[in-house]
Design an enzyme around this catalytic site. Structure first.
Site, PDB file in Angstrom:
ATOM      1  CG  ASP A  89      86.715 -42.556  61.346  1.00 40.15           C
ATOM      2  OD1 ASP A  89      87.622 -42.080  60.503  1.00 40.15           O
ATOM      3  OD2 ASP A  89      85.854 -42.073  61.634  1.00 40.15           O
ATOM      4  CB  VAL A  90      93.325 -44.255  62.113  1.00 36.89           C
ATOM      5  CG1 VAL A  90      92.975 -45.244  62.974  1.00 36.89           C
ATOM      6  CG2 VAL A  90      93.758 -44.653  60.688  1.00 36.89           C
ATOM      7  CE  LYS A  91      87.812 -38.548  59.867  1.00 34.83           C
ATOM      8  NZ  LYS A  91      86.974 -39.443  60.688  1.00 34.83           N
ATOM      9  NE  ARG A  92      97.054 -42.032  63.259  1.00 39.07           N
ATOM     10  CZ  ARG A  92      96.314 -42.523  64.204  1.00 39.07           C
ATOM     11  NH1 ARG A  92      94.895 -41.867  63.843  1.00 39.07           N
ATOM     12  NH2 ARG A  92      96.466 -42.685  65.430  1.00 39.07           N
ATOM     13  CB  THR A 124      89.318 -42.992  57.611  1.00 37.47           C
ATOM     14  OG1 THR A 124      89.721 -42.825  58.875  1.00 37.47           O
ATOM     15  CG2 THR A 124      87.830 -43.667  57.312  1.00 37.47           C
TER      16      THR A 124
END
Lengths: 315, 315
Positions: free
Chosen positions: A107-110, A143
């Site tokens: 879950d890194v939301k880059r 993500t």
């Protein structure tokens, strides 16, 4: 032949019997006293001690939940907080979860411009390409944030194709201020989230990304809080697996998440984080198991699985 | 008394005479042969060698540009690509740039829900709170993504207040697909980028965030590619400093960025990355200095400064 991410995920869900994912968001101050009071782990002011405590906790969480759930989601922020040691720990946990046959979501939301997104895709989704790191694996999926459009996504799709991995694009999130941008309405009556959903559907529609199960390697993060919106997004992204946060600590119930599934009970993976990993802070489980924190976590995990089994049964 | 981020930034711009920022986005394959052919650095397949080469290059870039520019922007993706060693290198470079009195912007583009954003703010903006890391400093500011609304921003503003730091929110980016989400038009005729701009203005309007110079610790990332849009965004965010990417390699000229400034020549910091750090790949500089790559970089940096001095002169 290698299976696509969606095929592997659906297979893992079937094998475990429930579309659930445990979110691993460890904060030192919430760890069980058994860990933080242990001499080896008892110094919140030292980053190396702190990350060792967090890793000990996460390893035990993974060991507890692995028999019951198909997937875990590891949020990199909680490891980045410990600088380079934290990053080492993050990749170690990915490795350990993968060894237990769990599907692992980073879950890194880059989200960055194209030539930078390539670097993020290499670091965060691909298996390492360096000779000296060939024991490491990347997660099965990550993500991503959609604000920059397709440029920020494309390099990840190249990895998804070559390495049979996946992505989940933030479409409609669960946080209180999510609507500030995501609920803006355009002249056609669609919200920004619905526009993003159409892009997600299109980005994922390339046949090379679609598994035998009919789902794409491009999934979506969708809040279950408003079932009408969730149902609309479900219709806009027929080939996307939904990663559904917000169960438990963030207030969503099993009934709330129903709109994220298709009538056949597929199409969503529901994630719970704090309500499971900190179950020993919940009076319900404390009364059952007192200070045996691992039993509290195991029971909360089993309850979560049982709850979601009902919701995802074919209608 | 400590100055706010905006006061420090404007002071640094005045001291160096130009509102410019060098973007540090190092890729091994683009490094000068002098570095990659050196025995110590000549193994692209080993992550530790790779990151050592990248750090050697970045240190020399910082040394070359520090006398001429007020700020550098370090993109974490290019260091995350090297796993934990890369992260160590990222924080080392922040430290080294700060020691040369450069304003340092960490280009991390993070954006996550509130309790996770707290961890990101601690890791990426605050100075480390751990006893064993008290020699480290965080950057002076970071870039953030707005897709989740204020929840993803607030913890960074708490750090901005307590530690005199700043943020730059992505409003309108330079990449080709930026318009997919950012240019969507609402019923009031405003684009998503303009809505985000109004939020940025409001988030930054708290008096505790405003410096003596009148600018806020909450800035905005604004593309110069469309001067009409830039002028509109300039009007919507009167207290925001614009971080303006796209100069050079991404195609924007000095004239293009003019709309990002106020008539008094303040209000923007223009960033150039590849056109400066890889100036030795540019025939113009190659013809002047042949293989003396550091002279190419220095000259490109001086040309950039001279270009922007003109644009940011009070009108």
């Amino acid at each position: 032949v290698a299976q696509t991410f969606a095929d592997r995920l659906l297979h893992a869900i079937r094998a475990k019997g429930a579309p659930v994912c445990i979110g691993i968001d460890p904060v030192y101050d919430n760890l069980p006293a058994e860990i933080t009071e242990h001499p080896e782990f008892n110094d919140a002011g030292d980053s190396e001690v702190g990350v060792d405590a967090v890793l000990e906790f996460c390893r035990r969480i993974i060991r507890i939940v692995a028999p019951f759930v198909p997937a875990v989601k590891i949020n990199s922020a909680f490891f980045e907080r410990y600088y380079s040691e934290g990053i080492d720990g993050y990749y170690q946990l990915i490795q350990e979860a993968a060894e237990k046959d769990l599907i692992v979501i980073g879950d890194v939301k880059r989200g960055d411009v194209g030539h930078t997104a390539e670097l993020y895709a290499a670091a965060h989704l691909a298996d390492p390409s360096f000779d000296n790191l060939d024991e490491l694996v990347g997660p099965d999926a990550v993500t991503l944030s959609p604000y920059l459009g397709f440029d920020a996504v494309k390099p990840f799709l190249d990895v998804a194709r070559s390495d049979q991995k996946g992505v989940f694009i933030l479409v409609k999130t669960t946080n209180p201020s999510a609507g500030e941008i995501q609920d803006l309405v355009g002249p056609d009556g669609s919200t920004v989230a619905e526009h993003v959903a159409r892009h997600v559907a299109q980005w994922g529609s390339d046949p090379s990304l679609i598994g035998e199960c009919g789902y794409s390697a491009v999934g979506a993060v969708v809040s279950p809080k408003d079932p009408t919106t969730a149902a609309k997004l479900r219709a806009l992204m027929p080939q996307a697996v939904f990663l559904v946060p917000g169960y438990g600590a963030q207030g969503a119930s099993a009934a709330d998440v129903a709109a994220c599934f298709k009538p056949d009970g597929t199409g969503a993976l529901v994630s719970a984080s704090r309500s499971i990993i900190y179950a020993y802070e919940n009076m319900k489980y404390l009364e059952m198991y007192a200070s045996e924190w691992e039993k509290c976590v195991e029971q909360a995990c089993k309850d979560f699985v049982a709850d979601l089994k009902k919701v995802s049964a074919p209608r």
